[in-house]
Design an enzyme around this catalytic site. Structure first.
Site, mmCIF file in Angstrom:
data_model
loop_
_atom_site.group_PDB
_atom_site.id
_atom_site.type_symbol
_atom_site.label_atom_id
_atom_site.label_comp_id
_atom_site.label_asym_id
_atom_site.label_seq_id
_atom_site.Cartn_x
_atom_site.Cartn_y
_atom_site.Cartn_z
ATOM 1 C CD GLU A 1 1.264 3.461 4.957
ATOM 2 O OE1 GLU A 1 0.632 4.103 4.098
ATOM 3 O OE2 GLU A 1 0.712 2.776 5.832
ATOM 4 C CG ASP B 1 -0.200 -6.447 3.837
ATOM 5 O OD1 ASP B 1 0.232 -5.319 4.175
ATOM 6 O OD2 ASP B 1 -1.116 -7.052 4.447
HETATM 7 ZN ZN LIG Z 1 -2.408 0.182 4.183
#
Ligand SMILES: [Zn+2]
Length: 438
Positions: A88, A156
């Protein structure tokens, strides 16, 4: 940042934001540790917890990151939670949401109205708004689907880098994704998190491949994480006190816990909820004997003291901690609470005043201030405290009328001028909120 600030005010008014000092301290510590190891951080981040058992977390404009209690319940260890939070944080540092808005403005101005509508909804009802935002972006334009997928992979990739630098076990990102994918493979309504963060198998494989590039690191279980998880299991999940008591008792019997201390802590919390205070005392005393500075234990001991009318003992213990860490919110809030229960409103006031200067947006502290000022007969200040509390929840109109009563109750000229300035400030806040909505 303006949208983000408005969002946080509306979120406090419309979502079950947790006012739990221990859990807030924990999530801020974890978040800041990750932010310190992320690239391109341009402004301070705000982390807050929503009481919601759905597995989810979301980032909004301006570094506002909300984390659901369900994420704690589902994560096995701190590295798994950190993998989601780091992901996030990357959405924010890479300005993903803002970039989508900018590209819409350039390529598809017609769709901007739908997007603006979704954002408006986000301000009024964050859950529905975020869903509408995703729908607008994901369903209307193929390019946006690719866009958001690219963003997921980017978040990621950067998230795992941040995990590695922060000392977490990078393999846990893939483990967490794998666990989610397996759980929801055959379910027709996947959890919110998978709606806003599509999880094709390639994402799982890629994060595993990325982790394999780092030297494996065995991270011991984190006590603060396991204690936070146990606290959420007992206090903020749907489990009854009886069920959570047997849940932790079974863990202790089968030695299936990550950390024995956390299972004992969970058991003590469950016993306290069942009003079995002396049994809870035995466990907490045992935990405190081994780790006397642990504020999770000190916090439960305070509650146990209060429930059993040992107010002065609680106050004395907490004053020792307060001398050493006056700015710690767990210590200060517990001391204010114990002092109020002991009827010592002068002490409560003495701790509260500097605390509110340090944490002017602490809703729980303002709600305590209302009672403290009332008990001390400081009516003007009580109305002012109520105004602060309302404004923190986005209710500026009511806040202004409380302030007007406070002004009428106040004789001191300087104080009156300060309150009048505050009325103007709330009017401006209300106007900018209205402007964002239109
Ligand atoms: Zn995401």
């Amino acid at each position: 940042m303006q949208y983000g600030k408005a969002f946080s005010v509306m979120a406090r008014g419309g979502l079950p934001v947790l006012d739990d000092p221990l859990l807030n301290n924990y999530v801020i510590d974890l978040g800041q540790k990750l932010v310190a190891n992320a690239d391109s951080v341009r402004f301070p981040f705000n982390f807050f917890i929503i009481q919601n058992n759905d597995i989810n977390a979301a980032a909004f404009f301006g570094g506002y990151i909300k984390i659901h209690t369900g994420l704690f319940l589902y994560a096995d260890n701190e590295s798994q939670l950190a993998s989601v939070v780091a992901h996030e944080i990357a959405h924010v540092t890479q300005r993903h949401l803002a970039r989508i808005m900018e590209s819409q403005a350039r390529n598809n101005p017609a769709n901007m109205a739908a997007l603006a509508g979704a954002l408006l909804l986000t301000l009024v009802s964050p859950e529905a708004g975020l869903a509408a935002l995703q729908t607008t972006l994901a369903l209307n334009l193929q390019s946006n689907i690719n866009f958001t997928r690219t963003h997921e992979f980017e978040a990621d990739r950067l998230g795992i880098q941040t995990m590695q630098r922060s000392g977490f076990d990078t393999r846990e990102m893939g483990n967490f994704f794998g666990k989610l994918a397996a759980k929801y493979r055959y379910v027709s309504t996947p959890p919110q998190m998978l709606l806003t963060h599509p999880l094709p198998d390639t994402r799982v494989t890629e994060s595993r491949a990325r982790a394999a590039q780092y030297k494996p690191r065995n991270v011991p279980p984190s006590l603060p994480f396991q204690l936070s998880k146990a606290r959420i299991e007992v206090r903020y999940s749907n489990m009854s006190a009886e069920a959570s008591h047997s849940f932790f008792s079974n863990q202790l019997k089968n030695k299936s816990y990550a950390l024995k201390e956390a299972a004992l802590y969970g058991q003590a919390l469950a016993l306290m909820e069942q009003q079995k205070y002396s049994q809870a005392d035995v466990i907490i005393d045992q935990l405190l004997a081994a780790d006397s500075r642990n504020l999770f234990y000190v916090d439960v001991k305070t509650d146990l003291d209060i429930y059993q009318k040992r107010h002065q003992q609680a106050v004395n213990r907490l004053q020792g901690f307060y001398k050493q860490q006056p700015k710690n919110q767990v210590v200060a809030i517990n001391l204010i609470n114990a002092a109020m229960e002991a009827g010592d409103y002068d002490l409560a006031h003495k701790v509260l005043s500097p605390f509110l200067r340090e944490y002017p947006n602490h809703a729980l502290a303002w709600s305590m201030a209302i009672k403290v000022y009332q008990a001390r007969g400081q009516l003007g200040k009580a109305y002012h405290a109520r105004a602060e509390y309302l404004a923190l929840h986005g209710d500026f109109k009511k806040a202004i009328s409380e302030l007007q009563i406070a002004i009428a109750e106040t004789d001191a000229k300087l104080e009156r001028a300060r309150l009048e300035a505050k009325v103007e400030q709330y009017k401006t806040s209300q106007a900018s909120l209205d402007a964002l909505r239109s």
